[in-house]
Write an enzyme that holds these catalytic residues in place. Structure first.
Site, PDB file in Angstrom:
ATOM      1  N   ARG A   1      11.804   4.327   3.482  1.00 35.37           N
ATOM      2  CA  ARG A   1      11.577   3.428   3.570  1.00 35.37           C
ATOM      3  C   ARG A   1      12.245   2.434   4.577  1.00 35.37           C
ATOM      4  O   ARG A   1      13.224   1.784   3.420  1.00 35.37           O
ATOM      5  CB  ARG A   1       9.296   1.713   3.650  1.00 35.37           C
ATOM      6  CG  ARG A   1       9.671   1.364   4.077  1.00 35.37           C
ATOM      7  CD  ARG A   1       8.318   0.032   4.000  1.00 35.37           C
ATOM      8  NE  ARG A   1       7.531   0.772   4.675  1.00 35.37           N
ATOM      9  CZ  ARG A   1       6.408  -0.033   4.517  1.00 35.37           C
ATOM     10  NH1 ARG A   1       5.586  -1.003   4.469  1.00 35.37           N
ATOM     11  NH2 ARG A   1       4.833   0.995   4.994  1.00 35.37           N
TER      12      ARG A   1
ATOM     13  N   HIS B   1       5.954   6.366  11.294  1.00 39.49           N
ATOM     14  CA  HIS B   1       5.419   5.963   9.489  1.00 39.49           C
ATOM     15  C   HIS B   1       3.805   7.420   9.828  1.00 39.49           C
ATOM     16  O   HIS B   1       2.905   6.806   9.886  1.00 39.49           O
ATOM     17  CB  HIS B   1       4.284   4.962   9.813  1.00 39.49           C
ATOM     18  CG  HIS B   1       3.731   4.052   8.180  1.00 39.49           C
ATOM     19  ND1 HIS B   1       4.343   5.066   7.839  1.00 39.49           N
ATOM     20  CD2 HIS B   1       3.704   3.135   8.246  1.00 39.49           C
ATOM     21  CE1 HIS B   1       3.680   4.405   6.721  1.00 39.49           C
ATOM     22  NE2 HIS B   1       3.800   2.740   6.851  1.00 39.49           N
TER      23      HIS B   1
ATOM     24  N   LYS C   1      26.106  -3.203  -2.357  1.00 36.78           N
ATOM     25  CA  LYS C   1      28.000  -2.894  -2.128  1.00 36.78           C
ATOM     26  C   LYS C   1      28.001  -2.768  -1.110  1.00 36.78           C
ATOM     27  O   LYS C   1      29.677  -1.931  -0.927  1.00 36.78           O
ATOM     28  CB  LYS C   1      28.158  -2.438  -3.382  1.00 36.78           C
ATOM     29  CG  LYS C   1      27.542  -2.694  -5.068  1.00 36.78           C
ATOM     30  CD  LYS C   1      28.026  -1.869  -6.192  1.00 36.78           C
ATOM     31  CE  LYS C   1      27.394  -2.064  -7.695  1.00 36.78           C
ATOM     32  NZ  LYS C   1      27.079  -1.272  -8.502  1.00 36.78           N
TER      33      LYS C   1
ATOM     34  N   ARG D   1       0.565  -1.587   0.001  1.00 39.80           N
ATOM     35  CA  ARG D   1       0.305   0.326   0.252  1.00 39.80           C
ATOM     36  C   ARG D   1       0.660   1.156   0.136  1.00 39.80           C
ATOM     37  O   ARG D   1       0.696   2.270  -0.970  1.00 39.80           O
ATOM     38  CB  ARG D   1      -0.863  -0.171   1.064  1.00 39.80           C
ATOM     39  CG  ARG D   1      -2.578   0.052   1.091  1.00 39.80           C
ATOM     40  CD  ARG D   1      -2.873  -0.591   2.167  1.00 39.80           C
ATOM     41  NE  ARG D   1      -1.522  -1.996   2.731  1.00 39.80           N
ATOM     42  CZ  ARG D   1      -1.724  -2.690   2.202  1.00 39.80           C
ATOM     43  NH1 ARG D   1      -3.087  -3.454   1.615  1.00 39.80           N
ATOM     44  NH2 ARG D   1      -1.429  -3.961   2.625  1.00 39.80           N
ATOM     45  N   THR D   2       1.610   1.056   0.878  1.00 35.65           N
ATOM     46  CA  THR D   2       2.240   2.696   1.039  1.00 35.65           C
ATOM     47  C   THR D   2       3.116   2.863  -0.212  1.00 35.65           C
ATOM     48  O   THR D   2       2.760   4.149  -0.905  1.00 35.65           O
ATOM     49  CB  THR D   2       2.883   2.513   2.116  1.00 35.65           C
ATOM     50  OG1 THR D   2       2.740   2.411   3.775  1.00 35.65           O
ATOM     51  CG2 THR D   2       4.150   3.938   2.678  1.00 35.65           C
TER      52      THR D   2
HETATM   53  C1  NCD Z   1       1.998  -0.546   7.996  1.00 37.83           C
HETATM   54  C2  NCD Z   1       3.731  -0.471   8.490  1.00 37.83           C
HETATM   55  O1  NCD Z   1       3.826  -0.641   6.848  1.00 37.83           O
HETATM   56  O2  NCD Z   1       3.528  -0.286   9.047  1.00 37.83           O
HETATM   57  N1  NCD Z   1       1.543  -0.786   7.292  1.00 37.83           N
HETATM   58  C3  NCD Z   1       1.381   0.034   6.151  1.00 37.83           C
HETATM   59  O3  NCD Z   1       2.420   0.273   5.448  1.00 37.83           O
HETATM   60  N2  NCD Z   1       0.073   0.013   5.782  1.00 37.83           N
HETATM   61  C4  NCD Z   1       1.012  -1.651   8.999  1.00 37.83           C
HETATM   62  C5  NCD Z   1       1.594  -3.467   9.138  1.00 37.83           C
HETATM   63  O4  NCD Z   1       2.544  -3.424   8.322  1.00 37.83           O
HETATM   64  O5  NCD Z   1       1.471  -3.844  10.116  1.00 37.83           O
END
Ligand code: NCD
Length: 307
Positions: free
Chosen positions: A104, A132, A83, A54-55
């Site tokens: 991320r 997040h 590397k 999703r993100t």
């Molecule tokens: C979350 C995350 O990555 O922290 N997912 C997301 O970004 N929608 C929650 C999760 O992974 O449980």
């Protein structure tokens, strides 16, 4: 002024700045065509050192729907990290190609470090078990649209409150608004970190209680935020297996909940919400994912200064 800024932690924006983002998101929802070219000629780099559906896709969809373009990687092993390149060097290089970065990374604090090296805006798309903030924007936009306000709610957060970065960011954000109460529902091993209790909840005089059983409190909740037990953050697999099914929200438990309680979940879901709940009108988690794209459209536009 949000142009040129970073979003690393939910507290980086004032309440007025958050409101600006939500108001733009609402306008985009109303008339997406009007915004379909505002990022023409701009590039978003998505640097994902950890898995995501999703993100990453919602960031990419957001930029594409604004008329911009995207580049990046979703597997650090296919980049020069394999590397031995440092994060700082990767960021300085990407800054030569793109206009904005979403990152991320499994290490807590890495997005902050990236922002220190970056000449272009950096958005934290999740740093380890820490924060997040764009999931929080997603959660807040959903709450605003469904409940109408950010204050006066009893919010149950259930599951892995220790490692769940979405929980940490949401508590930070919602404790800035008046008269919210948190009910923190988790096994003893997965309780929310002390720093959230001490530095956020107690400092803001936000009411909260910690309980183990969802059934004991579900009838009090206006919002139930379910979370997955964060397998990748456990050192010990046996411990994960013992805790992974601590909570399963099913129709029987939902019978005890208020008629207008809403269920949120950042997704991905594993077992913690039975699929029979998906057709319950109180289940908002897939609608929430859609709000996530719109709020990222608004955020990117604001940080690039195009809207
Ligand atoms: C979350 C995350 O990555 O922290 N997912 C997301 O970004 N929608 C929650 C999760 O992974 O449980």
């Amino acid at each position: 002024m949000l142009k040129g800024r970073n979003l690393i932690d939910p507290m980086d924006f004032t309440l007025e700045e958050l409101e600006e983002v939500f108001q733009l998101a609402d306008k985009i929802i109303e008339n997406p065509a009007k915004y379909s070219k505002v990022c023409e000629g701009k590039l978003l780099a998505t640097l994902f050192y950890e898995p995501s559906t999703r993100t990453r896709l919602s960031f990419e969809a957001a930029m594409l729907r604004l008329g911009g373009r995207v580049l990046g990687f979703s597997d650090a092993n296919s980049s020069s990290v394999a590397k031995g390149e440092s994060l700082g060097d990767t960021i300085r290089t990407v800054g030569c190609y793109a206009d904005i970065i979403a990152i991320r990374h499994p290490k807590e604090g890495s997005a902050r470090v990236a922002s220190m090296y970056s000449q272009i805006p950096v958005i934290n798309a999740g740093d380890g078990g820490h924060q997040h903030p764009t999931q929080t924007l997603t959660d807040l936009l959903t709450i605003r649209n469904v409940k109408g306000e950010f204050s006066n709610h009893v919010i149950g957060l259930c599951g892995d409150l220790k490692f769940g970065r979405t929980v940490h960011s949401l508590v930070k954000a919602l404790s800035r608004y008046k008269n919210n109460k948190f009910i923190l529902i988790s096994p003893d091993e997965l309780k929310i970190p002390d720093y959230i209790k001490e530095e956020i909840l107690k400092k803001n005089n936000t009411e909260f209680e910690e309980v183990e059983r969802l059934e004991d409190v579900i009838d009090q909740l206006d919002i139930l935020y379910m979370t997955r037990v964060q397998k990748e953050r456990f050192f010990n697999e046996a411990e994960y297996i013992r805790l992974k099914d601590s909570y399963i929200l099913d129709a029987q438990k939902m019978r005890m909940a208020k008629e207008d309680m809403i269920i949120l979940h950042p997704l991905p879901r594993v077992n913690e919400i039975a699929t029979e709940i998906d057709s319950d009108p109180r289940a908002y988690y897939f609608k929430q994912a859609k709000f996530g794209m719109y709020v990222r459209m608004a955020l990117i536009s604001k940080l690039l200064g195009v809207c």
